[in-house]
Motif scaffolding. Sequence first.
Motif, short mmCIF file in Angstrom:
data_model
loop_
_atom_site.label_atom_id
_atom_site.label_comp_id
_atom_site.label_asym_id
_atom_site.label_seq_id
_atom_site.Cartn_x
_atom_site.Cartn_y
_atom_site.Cartn_z
N ARG A 95 0.84 3.47 -2.56
CA ARG A 95 0.79 2.02 -2.40
C ARG A 95 1.44 1.32 -3.59
N ALA A 96 1.99 0.16 -3.31
CA ALA A 96 2.48 -0.73 -4.36
C ALA A 96 2.17 -2.16 -3.93
N GLU A 128 7.87 7.87 -2.22
CA GLU A 128 6.48 7.88 -2.65
C GLU A 128 5.66 6.71 -2.11
N LEU A 129 6.32 5.74 -1.50
CA LEU A 129 5.61 4.55 -1.01
C LEU A 129 5.46 4.57 0.51
N HIS A 130 4.24 4.30 0.95
CA HIS A 130 3.94 4.24 2.38
C HIS A 130 3.36 2.88 2.78
N ARG A 131 2.96 2.11 1.76
CA ARG A 131 2.28 0.84 2.03
C ARG A 131 2.60 -0.14 0.91
N LEU A 132 3.01 -1.35 1.31
CA LEU A 132 3.19 -2.45 0.37
C LEU A 132 2.09 -3.47 0.65
N GLU A 148 4.79 -13.19 6.33
CA GLU A 148 4.82 -12.90 7.77
C GLU A 148 6.26 -12.80 8.28
N ARG A 149 7.15 -13.67 7.78
CA ARG A 149 8.56 -13.60 8.20
C ARG A 149 9.22 -12.32 7.70
N SER A 150 8.66 -11.71 6.66
CA SER A 150 9.22 -10.49 6.07
C SER A 150 8.55 -9.23 6.60
N GLY A 151 7.80 -9.36 7.70
CA GLY A 151 7.23 -8.17 8.34
C GLY A 151 5.87 -7.75 7.83
N TYR A 152 5.22 -8.57 7.05
CA TYR A 152 3.87 -8.25 6.57
C TYR A 152 2.84 -8.70 7.60
N SER A 175 -0.13 -6.51 4.41
CA SER A 175 0.49 -5.21 4.17
C SER A 175 1.73 -5.06 5.03
N ARG A 176 2.58 -4.18 4.55
CA ARG A 176 3.76 -3.75 5.32
C ARG A 176 3.82 -2.24 5.16
N LEU A 177 3.89 -1.55 6.28
CA LEU A 177 3.84 -0.09 6.27
C LEU A 177 5.21 0.50 6.49
N LYS A 178 5.38 1.73 6.03
CA LYS A 178 6.62 2.48 6.23
C LYS A 178 6.87 2.67 7.69
#
Length: 178
Positions: A95-96, A128-132, A148-152, A175-178
């Motif tokens: 996560r980041a 290494e990242l799966h979740r923002l 929300e416009r950026s896919g979160y 959150s935004r997932l891989k």
Amino acid sequence: MEPLNQPILDAANYRLRPFEMKDAEVVREASADPLIPLITTVPTSGIAADIRDFIGRQHQRLITRSGYSFVIADAGSDHAVGQIGLWLKNVEQGRASVGYWVGAAHRNKGIATQALDTLSNWAIRQPELHRLELYVEPWNEGSWKAAERSGYTREGLLRSWQEVDGLRKDMYMYSRLK
């Protein structure tokens, strides 16, 4: 351990790049904002030494591997208008977190959305990242609309999540997932 290597990212009309001393003016402007210094590490003073220290800390994040701090700059003029960062405190868990601000004179122009979309697309491709994750106060409609416009996806309301200006504040969690 090797320092992180910070890329320069093309964000349509903007460029995400490392901070330079020429960006001191946008930091000074942000230091006078009623909110930005309360929720970021931007100094509350407009003192030149504090601004230099802030810019230095942004570079130090690469050395300590704690994250990437980008200035958001106009692609044509290279004039700084804000900041966006990818913070790696929980990278071991995949996560980041992301944080951003845009100077008052540049708000409501889609800049945060362009910067957030660009940084998120780059970050989520890192192996290494799966979740923002990002956190936004409920009243900050411009910020959560950019998310929300950026896919979160809004996951919920975190009650009394963070202290801001001496008071516990609720935050929307996105959150935004891989």
